[in-house]
Write an enzyme that holds these catalytic residues in place. Structure first.
Site, PDB file in Angstrom:
ATOM      1  N   SER A 193      41.228  40.241  39.571  1.00  0.00           N
ATOM      2  CA  SER A 193      39.842  40.704  39.390  1.00  0.00           C
ATOM      3  C   SER A 193      38.849  39.919  40.242  1.00  0.00           C
ATOM      4  CB  SER A 193      39.442  40.608  37.919  1.00  0.00           C
ATOM      5  OG  SER A 193      39.565  39.269  37.463  1.00  0.00           O
TER       6      SER A 193
ATOM      7  N   ASP B  57      30.424  37.971  31.004  1.00  0.00           N
ATOM      8  CA  ASP B  57      31.608  37.340  30.418  1.00  0.00           C
ATOM      9  C   ASP B  57      31.741  35.867  30.793  1.00  0.00           C
ATOM     10  OD1 ASP B  57      32.645  37.312  33.021  1.00  0.00           O
ATOM     11  OD2 ASP B  57      34.245  38.751  32.589  1.00  0.00           O
TER      12      ASP B  57
ATOM     13  N   HIS C  62      33.670  35.992  35.554  1.00  0.00           N
ATOM     14  CA  HIS C  62      33.715  36.716  36.818  1.00  0.00           C
ATOM     15  C   HIS C  62      32.379  36.590  37.550  1.00  0.00           C
ATOM     16  CE1 HIS C  62      36.906  38.623  34.431  1.00  0.00           C
ATOM     17  NE2 HIS C  62      37.530  38.698  35.599  1.00  0.00           N
TER      18      HIS C  62
END
Length: 187
Positions: free
Chosen positions: A10, A160, A163
């Site tokens: 990611s 979050d 990221h």
């Protein structure tokens, strides 16, 4: 035109960005390449949630296209799943060996990760040191900590906290650009 494959999870894919095709690190590196007149096409081979074993399983798909530079960023999801650093290292090593077997003249770069110091113990130490060991063994260009300057900075990450945001990726791209630029050939 030469190809650069960013192969990762990611953090390569650009999870959580409004437009990963423009804001993720591979896209920002493409912008830098274009601005400096290099003839390279950057491919984002990031897959959110991917692990080293997952990367190993999907590698053949990417090896079926011409490639001149391979940028590897995997491993942190393995730690989150309690995979041992030894197994992570074995998988990363296998990925690099397969890439080199298919493209013996390819240039390689490794984006290292780090477990925060607040998580003590041997697994964290082994994890943190394995990236340099792998880079040295395979003569790879090396970034010790891909998220340097961004990790733990709430204003540079999405909600979050794990990221990077678009602003966070700008910092990452600035930090890794000198390493990537060293691998480029100007016609």
């Amino acid at each position: 035109m030469r190809n650069i494959l960013f192969f990762g999870d990611s953090l390569t894919a650009g999870y959580g960005l409004a437009d990963a095709r423009k804001e993720a690190c591979p896209a920002l590196i493409q912008q830098k390449i274009n601005a400096e007149g290099y003839d390279y096409h950057v491919i984002n081979g990031g897959l959110s949630g991917d692990t080293t074993s997952g990367g190993l399983a999907r590698l053949d798909y990417w090896l079926n296209r011409p490639m001149d530079i391979f940028v590897l960023e995997l491993g942190i999801n393995d730690m989150r799943r309690h995979v041992s650093p030894e197994k992570i290292y074995q998988n990363l090593d296998a990925i690099v060996k397969q890439v080199k077997a298919k493209y013996p003249d390819i240039k390689l770069a490794l984006m290292g990760m780090q477990i925060p110091a607040i998580i003590p113990g041997l697994p964290a130490d082994n994890f943190n040191s394995m990236f340099k060991k792998l880079a040295d063994m395979h003569n790879m260009a090396f970034v010790p900590f891909y998220l340097d300057g961004v990790a733990g900075q709430m204003h540079l990450n999405i909600r979050d906290g794990l990221h990077p945001s678009a602003e966070g990726y700008k910092i990452i791209a600035e930090r890794i650009w000198p390493v990537i630029k060293e691998l480029l050939v100007k016609d």
